[in-house]
Scaffold this active site. Structure first.
Site, mmCIF file in Angstrom:
data_model
loop_
_atom_site.group_PDB
_atom_site.id
_atom_site.type_symbol
_atom_site.label_atom_id
_atom_site.label_comp_id
_atom_site.label_asym_id
_atom_site.label_seq_id
_atom_site.Cartn_x
_atom_site.Cartn_y
_atom_site.Cartn_z
ATOM 1 N N HIS A 52 4.139 5.740 4.062
ATOM 2 C CA HIS A 52 3.485 6.935 4.509
ATOM 3 C C HIS A 52 3.437 7.020 5.860
ATOM 4 C CE1 HIS A 52 0.757 3.033 4.179
ATOM 5 N NE2 HIS A 52 0.731 3.656 5.197
HETATM 6 P P1 TYD Z 1 -2.234 2.216 -0.276
HETATM 7 O O1 TYD Z 1 -2.533 3.100 1.005
HETATM 8 O O2 TYD Z 1 -1.657 2.582 -1.633
HETATM 9 O O3 TYD Z 1 -1.355 0.571 0.395
HETATM 10 P P2 TYD Z 1 -0.019 0.762 0.431
HETATM 11 O O4 TYD Z 1 -0.171 1.075 2.229
HETATM 12 O O5 TYD Z 1 0.175 -0.650 0.384
HETATM 13 O O6 TYD Z 1 1.035 1.739 0.007
HETATM 14 O O7 TYD Z 1 -4.043 1.408 -0.325
HETATM 15 C C1 TYD Z 1 -4.530 0.748 -2.034
HETATM 16 C C2 TYD Z 1 -5.445 1.043 -1.919
HETATM 17 O O8 TYD Z 1 -6.824 0.341 -0.983
HETATM 18 C C3 TYD Z 1 -6.391 2.955 -2.209
HETATM 19 O O9 TYD Z 1 -6.380 2.879 -3.054
HETATM 20 C C4 TYD Z 1 -6.438 2.770 -0.319
HETATM 21 C C5 TYD Z 1 -7.097 1.584 -0.519
HETATM 22 N N1 TYD Z 1 -7.172 1.273 0.946
HETATM 23 C C6 TYD Z 1 -8.436 1.168 1.273
HETATM 24 O O10 TYD Z 1 -9.469 1.367 0.820
HETATM 25 N N2 TYD Z 1 -9.027 0.671 3.261
HETATM 26 C C7 TYD Z 1 -8.043 -0.232 3.135
HETATM 27 O O11 TYD Z 1 -8.775 -0.282 4.916
HETATM 28 C C8 TYD Z 1 -6.698 0.523 2.798
HETATM 29 C C9 TYD Z 1 -4.787 -0.348 3.561
HETATM 30 C C10 TYD Z 1 -5.967 0.718 1.507
#
Ligand code: TYD
Length: 134
Positions: A52
């Site tokens: 992303h």
């Molecule tokens: P995700 O965006 O998939 O992480 P990565 O960048 O490692 O791919 O996030 C995993 C899950 O955690 C998703 O359900 C969103 C949640 N999340 C939060 O609630 N708060 C946060 O600060 C972050 C980074 C993720």
């Protein structure tokens, strides 16, 4: 020549006979006020994460244990960086697609961010990211 996508910052180390202590503070290694901290750990073998970009968020990533390989992509150029030291912070500004690969089993990737979590700030589709106007 174009600016590098990879912005690595030296984090001051205060090691002595007892061991290490690393400091990232505002005005020093840290270029923004931190409003959120999260860390990624216990990543299963073969798992990649990220995929992303953010519209506005700034992040400062420190691999405090183990190692991880990051790919940064600005829509045209791509760079790879391996984080394997708590003495280096990777600054990721807005408008950069990021992927995280090859987490070591002991990897703890700490991420400091300048804003609270906001799903509306994410671009999760690579094609949409390439088309996105900053
Ligand atoms: P995700 O965006 O998939 O992480 P990565 O960048 O490692 O791919 O996030 C995993 C899950 O955690 C998703 O359900 C969103 C949640 N999340 C939060 O609630 N708060 C946060 O600060 C972050 C980074 C993720």
């Amino acid at each position: 020549m174009a600016d590098p996508l990879t912005q690595l910052v030296d984090i001051p180390q205060h090691g002595d006979a007892r061991g290490q202590l690393a400091v990232a503070e505002l005005g020093g290694a840290l270029p923004f006020v931190v409003r959120r901290i999260y860390w990624i750990y216990g990543t299963k073998p073969g798992v990649s994460r990220g995929f992303h970009a953010h519209k506005k968020l700034r992040q400062f990533c420190v691999c405090v244990a183990g190692s991880v390989r990051l790919i940064l992509f600005d829509g045209r150029r791509e760079e790879t960086v391996i984080l394997d030291s708590s003495a280096k912070g990777l600054l990721i500004g807005p408008g950069l697609w990021r992927e995280m690969h090859d987490f070591s089993a002991d990897c703890i990737l700490m991420v400091l961010a300048d804003a609270e979590y906001d799903e509306a700030d994410y671009i999760r589709d690579r094609e949409a990211f390439v088309r996105h106007e900053p």
